[in-house]
Scaffold this active site. Sequence first.
Site, PDB file in Angstrom:
ATOM      1  N   ASP A   1      10.882  -9.638   7.913  1.00 24.16           N
ATOM      2  CA  ASP A   1      11.158  -8.702   6.811  1.00 24.16           C
ATOM      3  C   ASP A   1      12.130  -7.600   7.252  1.00 24.16           C
ATOM      4  O   ASP A   1      11.909  -6.420   6.982  1.00 24.16           O
ATOM      5  CB  ASP A   1       9.838  -8.105   6.303  1.00 24.16           C
ATOM      6  CG  ASP A   1       9.942  -7.647   4.852  1.00 24.16           C
ATOM      7  OD1 ASP A   1      10.937  -8.000   4.180  1.00 24.16           O
ATOM      8  OD2 ASP A   1       9.031  -6.924   4.394  1.00 24.16           O
TER       9      ASP A   1
ATOM     10  N   GLY B   1       0.806  -1.220   0.000  1.00 23.96           N
ATOM     11  CA  GLY B   1       0.000   0.000   0.000  1.00 23.96           C
ATOM     12  C   GLY B   1       0.834   1.262   0.000  1.00 23.96           C
ATOM     13  O   GLY B   1       2.067   1.211  -0.084  1.00 23.96           O
TER      14      GLY B   1
END
Length: 488
Positions: free
Chosen positions: A187, A63
């Site tokens: 991550d 996003g």
Amino acid sequence: MGYLSSCNAESAISTCDSYNLTKKSLSKSQNKQFQIRNFCFVDLEAATKGFSENNFLGKGSHGSVYRAALDGGGLIAAVKRTTAHCSPERNNGGAQCAIASPAENEIETLSRVRSPRLVNLLGFGSDPVDGRKLIVVEYMPNGSLYDLLHKNDTRPPGLARRVRIAVQVAKAVHHLHSSNPPVIHRDIKSSNVLFDGKWNARLGDFGLALRGHVEDVKVQCTPPAGTLGYLDPCYLAPSDLSAKSDVFSFGILLLEIFSGRNAIDLKYSPPSVVDWAAPLIRSGDYGEIFDPNIDTSSDESAVRMLAVLAARCVKSTAEKRPAMAEVVQCLIAASKRITSQVWNSFGRVRQRVRVTPPPLIQYEPLVECTETVKLKTFMGSSRRTRKVSGATSVPLKNKSNGPNEINVGRSNSIGCVDDIKSAPLDLSLCCKRGGTGVSVKGMMSRSKSTGELGEMHKRYGGIVLQMIRNPNVRELESSKLLVKFSLI
Ligand SMILES: Nc1ncnc2c1ncn2[C@@H]1O[C@H](COP(=O)(O)OP(=O)(O)OP(=O)(O)O)[C@@H](O)[C@H]1O
């Protein structure tokens, strides 16, 4: 999704981690419950001026992120407007597992962990038209670590600053791993490390994070994920996941921080930072992995320590990688050495001023020894050729001089023994990190050693607590040096 079912528009939700709240060691501020707010979409829309270009901060794979002025401008936040909005059901050998979307996962995870080292969750909202989630987190005004390292518009950070950043990120990861249940970030990378208003590094983007124990159904059902270049090669199936996968990614991040090279950069051969750096570290060319823009010449011991640490984090066998607690400890020790060197170079430390030794790095003896270890080192090559032949190990030969005597043979590649300052490094070879309560007192046969005391303290952070003249030991041949270390 506990947080979703328990909130209504305009509500504020108190969240807490029951385990963390019972930990006595937590400070009062950490113990305070925090409020996750459920924002109205119209408020978020207004705060970002209709998700305008002017408020756009950047785009990620899940996003776009916008700067938002909430509460009449009193609260500046970052709002992530996500693209995915469903929780697909997955079948895992008959067991149905709900896989949360990255946005749901980020909200769920961040509502359970909180730390000044993280980009913390403030609240969330959802788009009434399509149900997409909006995540409201603390605003980080100073960009990302990726920008700092790879965008050439600022002066490259010096070694001390790079290590300070590494310490802060390591603490963030350690905080996650020591939560109950643990959180594995999955991550860790430079674009997910952001700088707050005081230029402290914070770890963000919990879209892929997994909160739970390795045997939990949720963890077992979640397929491997991460970012190419940082992804642990051992993590091929859900059951392979462990905190050591984060350690691998953190090791890649360390190499990136030290070298200024991207995790994968097609401009170079080999393109992968680990394939390039690991052989250099193995051959003892520690300085080679550091950004040529930074001066590392005065910090040889710290440079060695940092390079070896990075190499250990990216080991191909997950079990051989250090835990984050050790990584934090080692980075702090390196940071202290670098800081003391900086002070030296400014000439602020006078010889007569008593130097307070840095806190002990705790070691445990590799060899069985309870009283005295005699460590003999032999002259190797000239100082100019000083190099350590392996990233983590140098041959340690026990010639059985006595129950507690060890001969450490110095090969040409190790270097010159009459450089007294290098002697304590040998001691570290017969010690293994991770133990507790072992401290070392050293006696050297050379009168020179007394003069080196302060330097020893600074450079070796507690390995050598005391260097005193030993009147009983006669001056040895100039090519040999006898060092006695008592373990106390
Ligand atoms: N809290 C924040 N404050 C300020 N800027 C932010 C914040 N969070 C993200 N950004 C910026 O928004 C951009 C997109 O961030 P996002 O976390 O969505 O993706 P990413 O980490 O860059 O990539 P990916 O989603 O592929 O991991 C980044 O450039 C980041 O610098």
